[in-house]
Design a protein around this motif. Structure first.
Motif, PDB file in Angstrom:
ATOM      1  N   LYS A 118       0.833  -1.201   0.000  1.00 50.09           N
ATOM      2  CA  LYS A 118       0.000   0.000   0.000  1.00 50.09           C
ATOM      3  C   LYS A 118       0.871   1.255   0.000  1.00 50.09           C
ATOM      4  O   LYS A 118       2.007   1.241   0.488  1.00 50.09           O
ATOM      5  N   LEU A 119       0.307   2.334  -0.523  1.00 53.39           N
ATOM      6  CA  LEU A 119       0.936   3.631  -0.359  1.00 53.39           C
ATOM      7  C   LEU A 119       0.743   4.096   1.080  1.00 53.39           C
ATOM      8  O   LEU A 119      -0.177   3.647   1.774  1.00 53.39           O
ATOM      9  N   ILE A 120       1.590   5.012   1.520  1.00 48.65           N
ATOM     10  CA  ILE A 120       1.428   5.640   2.830  1.00 48.65           C
ATOM     11  C   ILE A 120       0.736   6.981   2.629  1.00 48.65           C
ATOM     12  O   ILE A 120       1.166   7.794   1.804  1.00 48.65           O
ATOM     13  N   PHE A 121      -0.340   7.191   3.356  1.00 48.28           N
ATOM     14  CA  PHE A 121      -0.996   8.496   3.372  1.00 48.28           C
ATOM     15  C   PHE A 121      -0.596   9.225   4.647  1.00 48.28           C
ATOM     16  O   PHE A 121      -0.716   8.688   5.746  1.00 48.28           O
ATOM     17  N   ILE A 122      -0.102  10.467   4.491  1.00 50.26           N
ATOM     18  CA  ILE A 122       0.259  11.281   5.654  1.00 50.26           C
ATOM     19  C   ILE A 122      -0.573  12.555   5.665  1.00 50.26           C
ATOM     20  O   ILE A 122      -0.607  13.296   4.675  1.00 50.26           O
ATOM     21  N   ASP A 123      -1.235  12.787   6.776  1.00 44.51           N
ATOM     22  CA  ASP A 123      -1.879  14.072   7.027  1.00 44.51           C
ATOM     23  C   ASP A 123      -0.913  14.904   7.853  1.00 44.51           C
ATOM     24  O   ASP A 123      -0.749  14.681   9.052  1.00 44.51           O
ATOM     25  N   PHE A 124      -0.225  15.845   7.199  1.00 50.63           N
ATOM     26  CA  PHE A 124       0.674  16.758   7.914  1.00 50.63           C
ATOM     27  C   PHE A 124      -0.173  17.909   8.469  1.00 50.63           C
ATOM     28  O   PHE A 124      -0.826  18.634   7.721  1.00 50.63           O
ATOM     29  N   TYR A 125      -0.150  18.069   9.783  1.00 52.41           N
ATOM     30  CA  TYR A 125      -0.961  19.088  10.438  1.00 52.41           C
ATOM     31  C   TYR A 125      -0.130  19.819  11.483  1.00 52.41           C
ATOM     32  O   TYR A 125       1.015  19.459  11.774  1.00 52.41           O
ATOM     33  N   THR A 126      -0.710  20.880  12.044  1.00 52.13           N
ATOM     34  CA  THR A 126      -0.132  21.532  13.219  1.00 52.13           C
ATOM     35  C   THR A 126      -1.260  21.733  14.224  1.00 52.13           C
ATOM     36  O   THR A 126      -2.447  21.706  13.871  1.00 52.13           O
ATOM     37  N   GLN A 127      -0.891  21.960  15.462  1.00 50.95           N
ATOM     38  CA  GLN A 127      -1.902  22.084  16.514  1.00 50.95           C
ATOM     39  C   GLN A 127      -2.652  23.417  16.466  1.00 50.95           C
ATOM     40  O   GLN A 127      -3.686  23.566  17.121  1.00 50.95           O
ATOM     41  N   TRP A 128      -2.146  24.382  15.690  1.00 50.41           N
ATOM     42  CA  TRP A 128      -2.809  25.689  15.608  1.00 50.41           C
ATOM     43  C   TRP A 128      -3.579  25.870  14.299  1.00 50.41           C
ATOM     44  O   TRP A 128      -4.144  26.944  14.040  1.00 50.41           O
ATOM     45  N   CYS A 129      -3.635  24.846  13.474  1.00 55.38           N
ATOM     46  CA  CYS A 129      -4.236  24.950  12.136  1.00 55.38           C
ATOM     47  C   CYS A 129      -5.738  24.651  12.183  1.00 55.38           C
ATOM     48  O   CYS A 129      -6.139  23.508  12.425  1.00 55.38           O
ATOM     49  N   GLY A 130      -6.568  25.681  11.941  1.00 55.87           N
ATOM     50  CA  GLY A 130      -8.013  25.518  11.953  1.00 55.87           C
ATOM     51  C   GLY A 130      -8.535  24.537  10.915  1.00 55.87           C
ATOM     52  O   GLY A 130      -9.321  23.641  11.237  1.00 55.87           O
ATOM     53  N   PRO A 131      -8.131  24.673   9.627  1.00 62.82           N
ATOM     54  CA  PRO A 131      -8.587  23.722   8.614  1.00 62.82           C
ATOM     55  C   PRO A 131      -8.176  22.278   8.928  1.00 62.82           C
ATOM     56  O   PRO A 131      -8.894  21.343   8.587  1.00 62.82           O
ATOM     57  N   CYS A 132      -7.016  22.102   9.573  1.00 63.12           N
ATOM     58  CA  CYS A 132      -6.581  20.759   9.962  1.00 63.12           C
ATOM     59  C   CYS A 132      -7.577  20.145  10.937  1.00 63.12           C
ATOM     60  O   CYS A 132      -7.992  18.986  10.784  1.00 63.12           O
ATOM     61  N   MET A 133      -7.974  20.907  11.937  1.00 58.12           N
ATOM     62  CA  MET A 133      -8.923  20.403  12.921  1.00 58.12           C
ATOM     63  C   MET A 133     -10.279  20.147  12.279  1.00 58.12           C
ATOM     64  O   MET A 133     -10.946  19.152  12.575  1.00 58.12           O
TER      65      MET A 133
END
Length: 387
Positions: free
Chosen positions: A44-59
């Motif tokens: 399988k491919l690896i899917f990574i969700d790169f986020y930060t704790q202050w990112c509104g769209p990430c949440m």
């Protein structure tokens, strides 16, 4: 004994299925090397969700999209999923390695080479995000392939459609507009079904294409149906120059949009009495779609910007409109509307001085809509009383 074992197995399976249906199952507590090894073993491919704790769209993505069963089903069966804080631990190194500069960034990695094969970003709907995953599995639809082919001059119709769809998903509007113009210059027509679909899904605003639809309204309705054509015209004239919109053909939603634009124009000109008169008339009109009005009224009545500069009459009118929204919006789980109303009431208290009484309208029952403020959905009937 066997019966008990069967029950235990059934329970485990039920728990497992329940966990899988909850959304994307991200691996936790594993190193990058362990994730690569797992992906290789499962092919399988690896899917990574790169986020930060202050990112509104990430949440927002984590709460409203990653958690959906449909999204989880596709991603859990297709990828090894990782959720990585780009500013913590191993995430710092990985974010730098894969050129992460904005959040959220969605990276799809080939575990055999540890190279990124597809990149996407931004807030996306569930449908868009599933398509993002599907694109990662098709070499001809991957971001790097599309960018390379476009730079090398590929202008084939099917390719440009894929290129436009990808750039729309990452909000690259200039790329979308330019490629769509090239598509039409290459012989495609707005009346072609595949081009109409590209236009509806990817091109927005008061463009020459919208005027083409208006000028040939009957033809487009015959080809694609009045409901679809009206929906596109209404969507793209939500905002804009009033005179230009009024010059278009008649379609479902035009009158409503024009009224809302006039209200916005009155507010922007600080002609608050005129705005309030128009809004009150729409709230009282049984022929107006109140849910659509509420969705537009949220932005007109919000009190978070320069509230101290507003005259009292308009300030209290906005509080009244926020109450109408909080009482009557059908989505009772939308916390935003209740927070806005609560904030407005707090502003009322702060605005009052010792000599002022609580405004009468806050105590009195609403004139229109529901008279009781609660979280009960409209579709939920009252429990019958026992006789």
């Amino acid at each position: 004994m066997k019966r008990n074992l069967s029950i235990l197995i059934a329970c485990i399976c039920a728990i497992s299925l329940s966990a899988q249906s909850a959304g994307i199952n991200f691996l936790h507590g594993v190193t990058w090397t362990e994730a690569v090894t797992k992906a290789k073993a499962e092919n399988k491919l690896i899917f990574i969700d790169f986020y930060t704790q202050w990112c509104g769209p990430c949440m927002n993505m984590a709460q409203t999209v990653f958690s959906l069963p449909t999204v989880g089903y596709y991603y859990n069966n297709t990828f090894v999923n990782l959720k990585i804080d780009a500013e913590e631990g191993e995430g710092v190194t990985l974010a730098k390695k894969y050129g992460v500069r904005s959040y959220p960034t969605y990276a799809f990695i080939d575990p055999a080479t540890e190279e990124i094969v597809h990149r996407s970003s931004s807030r996306q709907s569930a449908e868009q995000f599933i398509q993002t995953g599907k694109d990662a599995t098709i070499p001809a639809q991957r971001s790097f392939y599309l960018q390379e082919q476009y730079a090398n001059g590929n202008r084939e119709r099917a390719f440009l459609i894929n290129y436009i769809n990808y750039n729309h998903s990452v909000y690259a509007r200039d790329n979308v507009q330019k490629a769509f113009e090239e598509l039409l210059k290459g012989g495609a027509k707005l009346t072609d079904p595949d081009i109409w679909a590209v236009y509806v899904n990817n091109i927005s605003g008061m463009t020459p294409y919208l005027k083409q639809v208006s000028d040939n309204y009957a033809d487009f309705c015959q080809r694609f149906g009045k409901k679809a054509v009206d929906a596109k015209l209404a969507k793209e004239t939500t905002y804009g120059d009033l005179a230009a919109i009024e010059a278009l053909c008649d379609y479902e939603g035009k009158d409503f949009n024009c009224k809302m634009i006039r209200i916005n124009n009155s507010v922007n000109a600080k002609n608050y009495d005129a705005a309030a008169t128009q809004i009150d008339a729409m709230i009282a009109d049984p022929n107006v779609d109140q849910q659509e009005l509420i969705s537009r009224l949220k932005f007109i009545a919000r009190l978070s910007y320069k509230v101290d500069e507003l005259p009292d009459a308009w300030f209290y009118k906005c509080v009244d409109y926020l109450r109408y929204i909080a009482y009557n919006q059908k989505d009772r789980d939308d916390a935003y509307i209740h927070q806005e109303y609560a904030s407005a009431l707090e502003m009322v208290v702060r605005r009052m001085n010792d000599k002022q009484a609580v405004p009468a309208y806050i105590i009195a029952s609403p004139t229109h809509g529901k008279t009781v403020y609660n979280m009960r959905p409209d579709a939920l009937k009252a429990k019958p009383k026992r006789k």
